[in-house]
Design a protein around this motif. Structure first.
Motif, PDB file in Angstrom:
ATOM      1  N   GLY A  16       2.180   2.752  -2.735  1.00 49.63           N
ATOM      2  CA  GLY A  16       2.164   3.504  -4.005  1.00 49.63           C
ATOM      3  C   GLY A  16       1.604   4.912  -3.831  1.00 49.63           C
ATOM      4  O   GLY A  16       0.974   5.239  -2.824  1.00 49.63           O
TER       5      GLY A  16
ATOM      6  N   ASP B 147      -6.448  -1.985  -4.311  1.00 49.18           N
ATOM      7  CA  ASP B 147      -7.163  -1.218  -5.344  1.00 49.18           C
ATOM      8  C   ASP B 147      -7.796  -2.112  -6.399  1.00 49.18           C
ATOM      9  O   ASP B 147      -8.577  -1.627  -7.218  1.00 49.18           O
ATOM     10  CB  ASP B 147      -6.262  -0.141  -5.971  1.00 49.18           C
ATOM     11  CG  ASP B 147      -4.969  -0.678  -6.534  1.00 49.18           C
ATOM     12  OD1 ASP B 147      -4.691  -1.879  -6.350  1.00 49.18           O
ATOM     13  OD2 ASP B 147      -4.235   0.104  -7.155  1.00 49.18           O
TER      14      ASP B 147
ATOM     15  N   PRO C  75       8.958   4.212  -3.839  1.00 49.00           N
ATOM     16  CA  PRO C  75       8.131   3.262  -4.615  1.00 49.00           C
ATOM     17  C   PRO C  75       8.941   2.615  -5.742  1.00 49.00           C
ATOM     18  O   PRO C  75       8.898   3.046  -6.887  1.00 49.00           O
ATOM     19  CB  PRO C  75       6.998   4.153  -5.160  1.00 49.00           C
ATOM     20  CG  PRO C  75       7.558   5.534  -5.195  1.00 49.00           C
ATOM     21  CD  PRO C  75       8.638   5.614  -4.157  1.00 49.00           C
TER      22      PRO C  75
ATOM     23  N   VAL D 270       0.837  -1.218   0.000  1.00 42.80           N
ATOM     24  CA  VAL D 270       0.000   0.000   0.000  1.00 42.80           C
ATOM     25  C   VAL D 270       0.867   1.262   0.000  1.00 42.80           C
ATOM     26  O   VAL D 270       0.461   2.310   0.492  1.00 42.80           O
ATOM     27  CB  VAL D 270      -0.988   0.016   1.197  1.00 42.80           C
ATOM     28  CG1 VAL D 270      -1.993  -1.115   1.076  1.00 42.80           C
ATOM     29  CG2 VAL D 270      -0.261  -0.091   2.550  1.00 42.80           C
TER      30      VAL D 270
HETATM   31  P1  UTP Z   1      -0.193   0.659  -8.776  1.00 44.54           P
HETATM   32  O1  UTP Z   1       0.807   1.060  -9.801  1.00 44.54           O
HETATM   33  O2  UTP Z   1      -1.560   0.328  -9.217  1.00 44.54           O
HETATM   34  O3  UTP Z   1      -0.352   1.757  -7.643  1.00 44.54           O
HETATM   35  O4  UTP Z   1       0.417  -0.504  -7.931  1.00 44.54           O
HETATM   36  P2  UTP Z   1       0.153   3.221  -7.559  1.00 44.54           P
HETATM   37  O5  UTP Z   1       1.589   3.331  -7.984  1.00 44.54           O
HETATM   38  O6  UTP Z   1      -0.191   3.679  -6.189  1.00 44.54           O
HETATM   39  O7  UTP Z   1      -0.843   3.930  -8.586  1.00 44.54           O
HETATM   40  P3  UTP Z   1      -0.663   5.005  -9.728  1.00 44.54           P
HETATM   41  O8  UTP Z   1      -0.296   4.224 -10.958  1.00 44.54           O
HETATM   42  O9  UTP Z   1       0.385   6.018  -9.297  1.00 44.54           O
HETATM   43  O10 UTP Z   1      -2.025   5.605  -9.810  1.00 44.54           O
HETATM   44  C1  UTP Z   1      -0.343  -1.603  -7.469  1.00 44.54           C
HETATM   45  C2  UTP Z   1      -0.246  -1.762  -5.977  1.00 44.54           C
HETATM   46  O11 UTP Z   1       1.098  -1.911  -5.570  1.00 44.54           O
HETATM   47  C3  UTP Z   1       1.433  -0.964  -4.576  1.00 44.54           C
HETATM   48  C4  UTP Z   1       0.426   0.172  -4.726  1.00 44.54           C
HETATM   49  O12 UTP Z   1       0.240   0.829  -3.466  1.00 44.54           O
HETATM   50  C5  UTP Z   1      -0.811  -0.577  -5.189  1.00 44.54           C
HETATM   51  O13 UTP Z   1      -1.528  -1.127  -4.090  1.00 44.54           O
HETATM   52  N1  UTP Z   1       2.831  -0.542  -4.786  1.00 44.54           N
HETATM   53  C6  UTP Z   1       3.273  -0.285  -6.041  1.00 44.54           C
HETATM   54  C7  UTP Z   1       3.664  -0.418  -3.702  1.00 44.54           C
HETATM   55  O14 UTP Z   1       3.276  -0.658  -2.531  1.00 44.54           O
HETATM   56  N2  UTP Z   1       4.956  -0.031  -3.910  1.00 44.54           N
HETATM   57  C8  UTP Z   1       5.433   0.231  -5.152  1.00 44.54           C
HETATM   58  O15 UTP Z   1       6.629   0.571  -5.273  1.00 44.54           O
HETATM   59  C9  UTP Z   1       4.565   0.100  -6.238  1.00 44.54           C
END
Ligand code: UTP
Length: 289
Positions: free
Chosen positions: A13, A135, A109, A11
């Motif tokens: 992202g 999500d 991230p 979570v």
């Molecule tokens: P997403 O790419 O859909 O989430 O990653 P994001 O990066 O939050 O969304 P956008 O593209 O900027 O709108 C899928 C899942 O992986 C987690 C995100 O929180 C999401 O639940 N994630 C992704 C991480 O925890 N760390 C990361 O480095 C990347």
């Protein structure tokens, strides 16, 4: 029923597709009609038997930790006003006895694979772990519980899957199921798994959605996985390198709540559930009340 003791929730992202809503509020706490995405995800993990919930979060998303904290003043106020129904709703979002939540920070991230590897430090024992991306909301039947049921020791991974239109394959991990790989019920062995392929090169239209059961060997494989598509450490690449890939066709309905339109569709679906005009998800305690 076979159960998954540990479930990792990446979570961390930034949720940029949902801006400006996610400027201050974490995507995982956005409400779907009346309930945050994260609560649906936690209920699904509990339905799969989870006792240890590992949140891989980011220091700027402290509100996610607050969600799990007791709210004695709110509860006392509702009790004093005789609002028993609302009090019950608030209490039902507490974790049951015997279930613990642990937070691990992913400061940058660096990708879904990196996030899952961050979770490794909170995993106890050598059994398979579940992964839920909140999500991706799946309504109607708890997908991770279906996957726990289908998991066998002969598998190294079991990944929720659904067909997507060819023009959308470049947003997903896509399975290569080879020629005529037999489908055994909802489970299908795959010979390959590729992240965000070009539609012209994609091996199929069968795409991964955010539910995984992974053998504990995944953590060692992730330690040796370099950056892939988008310059991120991709979970898909580690699963492909590990072999023993299996796709799982879940029976619920998936809504992409990382996108604005998916969030609207999910909200209408939950509204229909709450009004009893759609089959309620039996695993959602809030929905059942
Ligand atoms: P997403 O790419 O859909 O989430 O990653 P994001 O990066 O939050 O969304 P956008 O593209 O900027 O709108 C899928 C899942 O992986 C987690 C995100 O929180 C999401 O639940 N994630 C992704 C991480 O925890 N760390 C990361 O480095 C990347």
């Amino acid at each position: 029923m076979p159960r998954l003791d540990t479930v990792i929730f990446p979570v961390a992202g930034m949720g940029t597709r949902m801006l400006p809503a996610t400027k201050v509020t974490p995507k995982e706490l956005l409400p779907v009609y009346d309930t945050p995405l994260l609560h649906f995800a936690v209920e699904e993990a509990l339905a799969a038997g989870a006792r240890r919930l590992v949140m891989v979060s980011h220091p700027d998303k402290a509100a996610i930790e607050d969600w799990f904290a007791p709210q004695p003043e709110l509860e006392a106020s509702l009790a004093a006003k005789g609002k028993a129904d609302l009090l019950e709703v608030v209490r039902s979002s507490r974790l049951p006895d015997g279930v613990e939540v642990t937070f691990v920070m992913q400061d940058e991230p660096l990708g879904l694979g990196h996030a899952v590897l961050c979770g490794a430090e909170a995993v106890v024992g050598g059994g398979p772990v579940g992964v839920i991306l909140p999500d991706d909301l799946i309504l109607g039947s708890p997908a991770l519980a279906e996957m726990a049921e289908a998991w066998t020791g002969a598998m190294r991974s079991l990944v929720a899957a659904q067909e997507v239109p060819r023009e959308r394959v470049s947003s997903y991990g896509i399975f290569d199921c080879g020629e005529g790989t037999p489908e055994r019920g909802p489970v299908r062995a795959a010979t390959g798994f590729v992240e965000k392929p070009d539609p012209d090169d994609a091996p199929s239209r069968l795409a991964a959605v955010g539910r995984y059961v992974l053998g504990s060997a995944i953590f060692d494989v992730l330690r040796g996985t370099g950056t892939g598509a988008g310059g991120e450490v991709q979970l898909t690449d580690a699963i492909a390198a590990m072999g023993g890939i299996h796709a799982f066709r879940f029976s619920g309905t998936r809504h992409d709540c990382g996108s604005k339109d998916g969030m609207v569709e999910a909200t209408l679906a939950v509204q229909a559930m709450r009004h009893g005009s759609a089959r309620a998800a039996p695993h959602l305690r809030v929905a059942a009340e």
